[in-house]
Design an enzyme around this catalytic site. Sequence first.
Site, PDB file in Angstrom:
ATOM      1  N   GLU B 156       0.820  -1.214   0.000  1.00 43.92           N
ATOM      2  CA  GLU B 156       0.000   0.000   0.000  1.00 43.92           C
ATOM      3  C   GLU B 156       0.857   1.269   0.000  1.00 43.92           C
ATOM      4  OE1 GLU B 156      -2.860  -0.454   3.193  1.00 43.92           O
ATOM      5  OE2 GLU B 156      -4.165  -1.637   1.896  1.00 43.92           O
ATOM      6  N   GLU B 312      -6.590  -7.656  -1.062  1.00 43.84           N
ATOM      7  CA  GLU B 312      -7.205  -7.485   0.256  1.00 43.84           C
ATOM      8  C   GLU B 312      -8.660  -7.074   0.096  1.00 43.84           C
ATOM      9  OE1 GLU B 312      -5.388  -4.665   2.872  1.00 43.84           O
ATOM     10  OE2 GLU B 312      -3.358  -5.393   2.540  1.00 43.84           O
TER      11      GLU B 312
END
Lengths: 654, 654, 654
Positions: B156, B312
């Site tokens: 991320e 995710e």
Amino acid sequence: MTENLRGLPERLGRIAYGGDYNPEQWPEEVWAEDVRLMKQAGVSLVSVGIFGWALVEPRPGEFDFGWFDRVLDNLAEAGISAAVATMTASPPPWLAKLHPETLPRRADGTVLWPGARQAYCPSSPVYREHATRLVSRIAERYADHPALALWHIGNEYGCHVRACYCDISAAAFREWLRERYGGIAELNDAWSTKFWSQRYDDFDEVLPPRTAPTFANPTQQLDFARFSSDTMLDLLRMEKAVLRAATPDVPVTTNHVPLAKTLDLHRWASEVDVVSYDSYPDPHDPQAHVLAALSYDVIRSLRGGQPWLLMEQAPCAVNWRERNGVKQPGQMRLWSWQAVAQGADAVMFFQWRQSKGGAEKFHSAMVPHTGPDSRTFREVAGLGAELAETGSLVDTRPDNDVALVLDWESWWALELNSHPATLDQLDAFLAHYSPLFDANIGCDVVHPDSDLSGYRLVVVPNLYLTRAETAANLTEHVRRGGHLLVSFFSGIVDESDQVHLGGYLGPLREVLGAHVAEFWPLADGESVGVSVLDSAERGVLWSEDIVADGAEVVGRFTDGGLAGGAALTRNSFGDGVAWYLGTRLGAEGMRALLDRVVEDSGVSPVVAGLPAGVQAVRRGGRVFLLNHNVGSVAVSVAGGRVEIPGFGVEVLAG
Amino acid sequence: MTENLRGLPERLGRIAYGGDYNPEQWPEEVWAEDVRLMKQAGVSLVSVGIFGWALVEPRPGEFDFGWFDRVLDNLAEAGISAAVATMTASPPPWLAKLHPETLPRRADGTVLWPGARQAYCPSSPVYREHATRLVSRIAERYADHPALALWHIGNEYGCHVRACYCDISAAAFREWLRERYGGIAELNDAWSTKFWSQRYDDFDEVLPPRTAPTFANPTQQLDFARFSSDTMLDLLRMEKAVLRAATPDVPVTTNHVPLAKTLDLHRWASEVDVVSYDSYPDPHDPQAHVLAALSYDVIRSLRGGQPWLLMEQAPCAVNWRERNGVKQPGQMRLWSWQAVAQGADAVMFFQWRQSKGGAEKFHSAMVPHTGPDSRTFREVAGLGAELAETGSLVDTRPDNDVALVLDWESWWALELNSHPATLDQLDAFLAHYSPLFDANIGCDVVHPDSDLSGYRLVVVPNLYLTRAETAANLTEHVRRGGHLLVSFFSGIVDESDQVHLGGYLGPLREVLGAHVAEFWPLADGESVGVSVLDSAERGVLWSEDIVADGAEVVGRFTDGGLAGGAALTRNSFGDGVAWYLGTRLGAEGMRALLDRVVEDSGVSPVVAGLPAGVQAVRRGGRVFLLNHNVGSVAVSVAGGRVEIPGFGVEVLAG
Amino acid sequence: MTENLRGLPERLGRIAYGGDYNPEQWPEEVWAEDVRLMKQAGVSLVSVGIFGWALVEPRPGEFDFGWFDRVLDNLAEAGISAAVATMTASPPPWLAKLHPETLPRRADGTVLWPGARQAYCPSSPVYREHATRLVSRIAERYADHPALALWHIGNEYGCHVRACYCDISAAAFREWLRERYGGIAELNDAWSTKFWSQRYDDFDEVLPPRTAPTFANPTQQLDFARFSSDTMLDLLRMEKAVLRAATPDVPVTTNHVPLAKTLDLHRWASEVDVVSYDSYPDPHDPQAHVLAALSYDVIRSLRGGQPWLLMEQAPCAVNWRERNGVKQPGQMRLWSWQAVAQGADAVMFFQWRQSKGGAEKFHSAMVPHTGPDSRTFREVAGLGAELAETGSLVDTRPDNDVALVLDWESWWALELNSHPATLDQLDAFLAHYSPLFDANIGCDVVHPDSDLSGYRLVVVPNLYLTRAETAANLTEHVRRGGHLLVSFFSGIVDESDQVHLGGYLGPLREVLGAHVAEFWPLADGESVGVSVLDSAERGVLWSEDIVADGAEVVGRFTDGGLAGGAALTRNSFGDGVAWYLGTRLGAEGMRALLDRVVEDSGVSPVVAGLPAGVQAVRRGGRVFLLNHNVGSVAVSVAGGRVEIPGFGVEVLAG
């Protein structure tokens, strides 16, 4: 925790009356009038010197106590007692000039500069050294002064600087952690540092929860809250040690700001001889007296029902809200008697004479800008006359059947970020307290590990952090025949903010006969239907999937994704009963529930059947009826009928 | 841009299934149960080690990979593949202790401290050196590990630290600028520094757009956004180089946060073998699935339709909103199939086992706090079973007729301050995408300079920054017979944020047959009447004075100061048609317009006539019907009638 | 304060017309077209060089004036006059690079970096040294240039940096305080430092009111506002001294931002030869012209009615609001004539040619992005033609009977924190000004210590800080037969923000025949009934307990806790009448009150009986009728009937 008050009740002999007295703001010519007006107003006790440091120590190490001697002498001569401040609440500007590192810092690094008050880092050794020297000088000089009745340590600790994040504080935090955990491995375990690559190799790497890219470690935040409360408590202990050495028989206190989460008052209360409290209900809020009532129950319970001192309140308006409403005629008297009824042994104000300049000049005072020929001074003097005859109330204690549970550690943990929903501890408390208040049920507010054997009913509005001992205490309470009401998001984590696994409610599962499988927080503005016993209510904020493991389901969700599921359970356990509520009902729903729980537990109100807005409190063999309504109400009591005017007070034997 | 996936589809052989696996949070006793439950849940791929740095390198240069060896061995033994993280996402606390200059700073100078994650300056040579050493050790150690299927670089990027403004970053920014512009004169020209006395005499004087007295130079801001994206991309390239050297045949990826403007994903996508995406729709938002659909179309299009990995998602609720709603029964399955239908070759979760402590302990996980006997685990295992039989879907690509145009550079420029009105790129996108979604028109979302020849209709919701090449590409698309819809505030500036002079729309004037003389933004709450084709609609946010230079006026403002003026134009150009819209219509108006434009262009829906809330997507020879409604719907398809339950999925051949 | 304009009116000979001319943004090829279009548009005066510093001094001490010579030569050749800027408004980036300590800091310590404009500390000796050198070079070089008509010192002082809190500013603040108070004891007295332990032992300890734990000392804040205004005024004086030495006969000015509290314009106005003003009414606000009218009355009154220069306005939209509305056709012309009618001797714009890049590229300009073939340029040229024939208006002054009182010191003090309620000076002003505007009563806005003998009625919307001299001036005005209207929270404190004791209104008690015993601020959303003369109105924000000491009670509160108490009083005093209002009435109530007060005082409107939205102003023997309505209105004047179109202007003899 109850101890004697070191002779304070005997010394004062009545409900004490007075306020903060800051004569240094005025030329000495005014001081004679001050004393004359104090006598006229029935003043018996004043707090002096709170912001005196810069005047008594104009330069580091040079002291000038002359003016303060004269203040105390004047008081002694007039027979007025003094709560003598240790003057450490706000250091003089020279301290920051000489030692800029004593200035506190916010989490984002912003320095908090002098120019207001409280601009010191509580961990600063330099501040501590200077404060200790000052307190020593004061203790030595006034130990035997006849005016001295009470030491007033510091002032409103943590009011403006709730925590300091500077490097000095960081080092102190590390020492505190080393003390708490012993080794870094234990800290790593407690803080769950294997998550997000936070493992510390050494205490040297640990920091306060300063501004970070996203949510800081929650246990780091929780421990920093503990540390910050403890660090300020160290300041109090440091000063107390000096005072005790000089005057072992003079009681000490410190005054606390209105109900706040900064300081763990359960830890603080045991360090003073008497608890002092500053109360500032908002006159623009029609329910302000309920929050005040709650706070008085909290404060009185800190030392097991021992009387407390209302150290500050406003005679009329304050000046620090956006719009500052006045206390209307009668309202200051009403709210003062409310404090007395709920256990105060002193009624005092901030401040005696309204300042001509400075940041609180528009805060009302006992002698306002317009002078003694004023509504405020007349009301002040009127109350003073009433309080003169209150000797029989002094040092009396209540006997309540209901306790609510409050734990500052859980409060800190509850309001951390990254939770299923943002919750507010005081909101949760008021939701449960208000129906009890409305029904005139006398309440204490106790630490969850305290002895509960005297209570029939224990209410747990929200106890997110529940230690195993705590759960055992609550369980034992029910086993022995007590009643218990627990609301949602209780029993979730341990003292390290780590989840009790295997079904929420964790160590409370046994007593409640239920566990929670999933939290279903509601959206802002969303509500869900709930049947509660026999009534149809709406829940907001929260719902959840409750699994009854033996408890009886006595309320269910009636719409939404959990329709048909349990919302309220009742578990017969041992000789008692334990209720569990999985949502936040509206005011009517909470009232219906609490009425039933109270009835179930066999608890009776102080007076039943009073009109709305009339508070009944029993103290010292009397029942105080306090009419918080603007208009008058008719009350049937003791076979008769009494008309109580708006904001009026009626006192009955009882 | 499409390349092969370096054998990943063959290795996985099915839609992969799994999640982030962080066994380091648990005692090793638990690991055996982990693997057993994974098998039960049909898990085939897990991401491991993302936050492992502090554990594998407890002190600088001292490595301990023992526990990680065991994790990978366990997986290999169980036949579960691993996306092995490079562990660089969050440095250990010792890095900041030794090198405080590695901490990032905000525009106002605030340091972002350790205690959460991502607390490093992306330009820091010290961070880079440590990260490179770590990745080398990992690559070397696990190059041949049988569990290794994929390298998971970082995590991320830019999620919490979107940019760093420290002095080290400032120096790196200057280097980047020197590279971009060659000489300071060119920078001065590009940045229009003759305005406000900003001329730089030397690169040494240039700074990031730190907090300034008022609006910072917009091109400085735009270049800093480019620099910040590129700088983080350098980190990825740096790690990739190490990994490629050790394992030329193992694919690499990095997972991106939900649709955000921080990183120019068009530049990033070409650096990885497969794009990974983290998707967190808000269950409290009834339109969450539309934004999710848009983001999946964006992500799939980044590499020309090549499948992507849903790296995710939450099994149930997240924990970082104010109120975190749950995915109701069936909703997680539905949203997982939505991702697959829209091109995902993996369905994965954050995380495997719900944390006991730390900042994400209330984020749901595949194995929740209550354990495997739970709704969540049952739904997880159910989906796992379904996904086991998906080999035929793997590595299939869509064939859509409609493309929307998205350019991160234009997004950055659009949302700069000091514009005629504050506009939001995603709002503009959703306004145009939602009607297409509702009509079940398959869409790609492409860079404006990409090959458009495969599309019948190109939609440009808002392309403020339009380079000459871009305009030529769009113009050529229409010339060759394509259809085009452009909305307001497009074609305004060039790559230096300098206005195309001589009538707005600049290089799009030719194809649109119109220009704009003046912008007339509407006040907040104001609306304006607009006739759109045959319907009366209202526009908000924006209106403007459009001058048709050949285009047909097919919509007009009907009230306000521009009443009678053009609001919508249609231009026959070359063999195609170009539409232009000068306001933001409400949902009904946008739907009416898009329906007409789609019809005009001859594009057909995947399935026509579906009930509202039912999404139809074609993939791999099947048509997925996804019912996003809470309740069931009846659908007529292929001559029959199917009842799809609430949150249900129906798969048809097609 | 009125002086002559140093020949400016004679030099210009008409209402000047033009704008900011920044040709440096464009290649020199464009400059010829600039001059041609200026002639076409009737331009007679332009401001040049405002942001020229970085170009004329590309490196410290190296000057390059060649391009600027050519600009001025071109203007001279075309017969266009120049307001030549001193170029000091925004230093080049090299200054901060060489001397980072010249950057300003906010109260919380945040540095304001280069990248926008005005990034200098006004107290910086380094900035001052560089600025002085630059101004000397400019003055020397252009002293005799034929284009030079006026020196334009700085630009919008205090627009973005209202104050600087850095250490250099702190030292300068201390010097300023030493000058003001002489000794530290006097400062301690003035600042009431005995409160909160703030006593200073030496000036060295004093700081600006940086971020503090809570409310900083109010007098410290007030003095810092004075200091900040004075410090920027020092910059103006510094430059003026250089210019006067070189060109004693050339007038100087500086342009002020829209009505703001930063600078005490009464002190600034006496330092320039003519006051310049930048006016940016918000076209989205239907009452924008009223605030504009008020600001023009303020600006014109600063030098006793002497004409002023409208130095900047937008030809169409600005670009710094969230949504920037356009001036609709005719509106720019209307608002320009409004300024002229209210005393402007110049109508100028920001800026001549709309920027291609930079932070103001979407700010409209006389020549817009679309070029001269545009509505804006046509309207600009149309107005230019009208203004060419305005010689007879130049240098004429009004003769108004009504004055409103404005004092920047009181404004600063009023809006400090910790007051009974948060009040807004401009709101208070507009509440009183709007009814006067609607009734077409000509108003001046004067300093409260100025000569009031020319006025029949003086209105004091709110004068919290009232010096004894001020009160004497207002009292004398009434004694001599004048009328006076004072609204609440006036006469409260002296110049040190110390309360006038003994009943609020303090030194105004005598003239008002009343005092205030208590303030009763109303809650947000609360209102109270008030009878005003014969009408029933509602008051908001404030109520209070007024005690009439001779004044007649002509309005009373009709509900709430003060029901029956005085809300409005009227006192015959000397030969005049003094009114006092103790609440804020709604628009209708304020109108009813002002109508009555005006009537009582014998003041007549410019023109009576005009339709709503039509402003009538008398100037230079004409009456301007300005129709601020979108639609046309019919007006009966001078025996006839005139139709004025929407946004139209009608000029009558009168």
